[in-house]
Design a protein around this motif. Structure first.
Motif, PDB file in Angstrom:
ATOM      1  N   LYS A  84      -4.951  11.238   4.426  1.00  0.00           N
ATOM      2  CA  LYS A  84      -4.493  10.422   3.735  1.00  0.00           C
ATOM      3  C   LYS A  84      -3.660   9.171   3.971  1.00  0.00           C
ATOM      4  O   LYS A  84      -4.343   7.907   3.442  1.00  0.00           O
ATOM      5  CB  LYS A  84      -3.376  10.580   2.820  1.00  0.00           C
ATOM      6  CG  LYS A  84      -4.117  11.836   1.912  1.00  0.00           C
ATOM      7  CD  LYS A  84      -2.679  12.443   0.998  1.00  0.00           C
ATOM      8  CE  LYS A  84      -3.060  13.540   0.099  1.00  0.00           C
ATOM      9  NZ  LYS A  84      -1.666  13.869  -0.832  1.00  0.00           N
ATOM     10  N   LEU A  85      -3.342   8.934   5.273  1.00  0.00           N
ATOM     11  CA  LEU A  85      -2.255   7.652   5.950  1.00  0.00           C
ATOM     12  C   LEU A  85      -3.272   6.810   6.156  1.00  0.00           C
ATOM     13  O   LEU A  85      -3.686   5.482   5.989  1.00  0.00           O
ATOM     14  CB  LEU A  85      -1.600   8.135   6.371  1.00  0.00           C
ATOM     15  CG  LEU A  85      -0.360   8.469   6.188  1.00  0.00           C
ATOM     16  CD1 LEU A  85       0.642   8.986   7.612  1.00  0.00           C
ATOM     17  CD2 LEU A  85       0.179   7.283   5.072  1.00  0.00           C
ATOM     18  N   GLN A 141       0.936  -1.297  -0.150  1.00  0.00           N
ATOM     19  CA  GLN A 141       0.046   0.092  -0.029  1.00  0.00           C
ATOM     20  C   GLN A 141       0.662   1.545   0.330  1.00  0.00           C
ATOM     21  O   GLN A 141       1.842   2.071   0.910  1.00  0.00           O
ATOM     22  CB  GLN A 141      -1.263   0.293   1.007  1.00  0.00           C
ATOM     23  CG  GLN A 141      -1.789   0.717   1.714  1.00  0.00           C
ATOM     24  CD  GLN A 141      -2.872   1.193   0.347  1.00  0.00           C
ATOM     25  OE1 GLN A 141      -3.409   0.170   0.208  1.00  0.00           O
ATOM     26  NE2 GLN A 141      -3.616   1.999  -0.510  1.00  0.00           N
ATOM     27  N   LEU A 142       0.739   2.501  -0.887  1.00  0.00           N
ATOM     28  CA  LEU A 142       1.436   2.673  -0.832  1.00  0.00           C
ATOM     29  C   LEU A 142       0.411   4.546  -1.440  1.00  0.00           C
ATOM     30  O   LEU A 142      -0.213   4.377  -1.445  1.00  0.00           O
ATOM     31  CB  LEU A 142       2.612   3.103  -3.109  1.00  0.00           C
ATOM     32  CG  LEU A 142       3.306   2.348  -2.461  1.00  0.00           C
ATOM     33  CD1 LEU A 142       3.559   2.375  -4.015  1.00  0.00           C
ATOM     34  CD2 LEU A 142       4.410   2.317  -1.841  1.00  0.00           C
ATOM     35  N   TYR A 154       6.213   8.766  -2.319  1.00  0.00           N
ATOM     36  CA  TYR A 154       5.951   7.477  -1.836  1.00  0.00           C
ATOM     37  C   TYR A 154       5.808   6.703  -1.175  1.00  0.00           C
ATOM     38  O   TYR A 154       7.039   6.229  -1.086  1.00  0.00           O
ATOM     39  CB  TYR A 154       4.937   6.046  -3.414  1.00  0.00           C
ATOM     40  CG  TYR A 154       5.309   7.766  -4.281  1.00  0.00           C
ATOM     41  CD1 TYR A 154       3.515   7.288  -5.229  1.00  0.00           C
ATOM     42  CD2 TYR A 154       5.686   8.575  -5.394  1.00  0.00           C
ATOM     43  CE1 TYR A 154       2.818   7.881  -5.563  1.00  0.00           C
ATOM     44  CE2 TYR A 154       4.968   8.794  -6.481  1.00  0.00           C
ATOM     45  CZ  TYR A 154       3.458   8.795  -7.060  1.00  0.00           C
ATOM     46  OH  TYR A 154       3.250   9.484  -7.670  1.00  0.00           O
ATOM     47  N   VAL A 155       5.433   6.385  -0.088  1.00  0.00           N
ATOM     48  CA  VAL A 155       5.291   5.719   1.174  1.00  0.00           C
ATOM     49  C   VAL A 155       4.455   4.513   1.401  1.00  0.00           C
ATOM     50  O   VAL A 155       3.490   4.849   1.259  1.00  0.00           O
ATOM     51  CB  VAL A 155       5.211   6.725   2.371  1.00  0.00           C
ATOM     52  CG1 VAL A 155       6.306   7.830   2.649  1.00  0.00           C
ATOM     53  CG2 VAL A 155       4.664   7.293   2.684  1.00  0.00           C
ATOM     54  N   ARG A 156       4.952   3.821   1.791  1.00  0.00           N
ATOM     55  CA  ARG A 156       4.084   2.420   2.807  1.00  0.00           C
ATOM     56  C   ARG A 156       3.372   3.435   3.585  1.00  0.00           C
ATOM     57  O   ARG A 156       4.206   3.235   5.040  1.00  0.00           O
ATOM     58  CB  ARG A 156       5.566   1.325   2.898  1.00  0.00           C
ATOM     59  CG  ARG A 156       5.610   0.935   1.677  1.00  0.00           C
ATOM     60  CD  ARG A 156       6.950  -0.313   1.381  1.00  0.00           C
ATOM     61  NE  ARG A 156       5.830  -1.289   2.546  1.00  0.00           N
ATOM     62  CZ  ARG A 156       7.049  -2.684   2.448  1.00  0.00           C
ATOM     63  NH1 ARG A 156       7.354  -2.959   2.115  1.00  0.00           N
ATOM     64  NH2 ARG A 156       5.971  -3.602   3.241  1.00  0.00           N
ATOM     65  N   VAL A 157       2.240   2.749   3.800  1.00  0.00           N
ATOM     66  CA  VAL A 157       1.624   3.100   4.951  1.00  0.00           C
ATOM     67  C   VAL A 157       1.787   2.248   6.373  1.00  0.00           C
ATOM     68  O   VAL A 157       1.910   3.321   7.260  1.00  0.00           O
ATOM     69  CB  VAL A 157      -0.122   2.701   4.658  1.00  0.00           C
ATOM     70  CG1 VAL A 157      -1.065   2.685   6.274  1.00  0.00           C
ATOM     71  CG2 VAL A 157      -0.435   3.838   3.264  1.00  0.00           C
TER      72      VAL A 157
END
Length: 64
Positions: free
Chosen positions: A54-55, A3-4, A15-18
């Motif tokens: 968003k997260l 999940q990005l 783009y981060v991984r939740v």
């Protein structure tokens, strides 16, 4: 599947991984820093409350 989430940066997007986010540090009303596992700091050019929303939406399965 990983999940990005796309977060605004000064020169584009990060783009981060939740599942790797540990904390959000608010440096001023329009910027924040996302702190991730392994000591990685990701600077963002959007308010902390927007990043948190968003997260949370991504972790609950409601991708924006």
């Amino acid at each position: 599947m990983i999940q990005l989430v796309a977060l605004k940066a000064l020169a584009g997007l990060n783009y981060v991984r939740v599942d790797q986010v540990i904390a959000i540090s608010a440096t001023d009303p329009t910027k924040c820093i996302v702190i991730m596992t392994g000591g990685i700091s990701v600077p963002c050019s959007e308010p902390a409350k927007d990043v948190i929303a968003k997260l949370e939406a991504a972790s609950s399965g409601k991708q924006e």
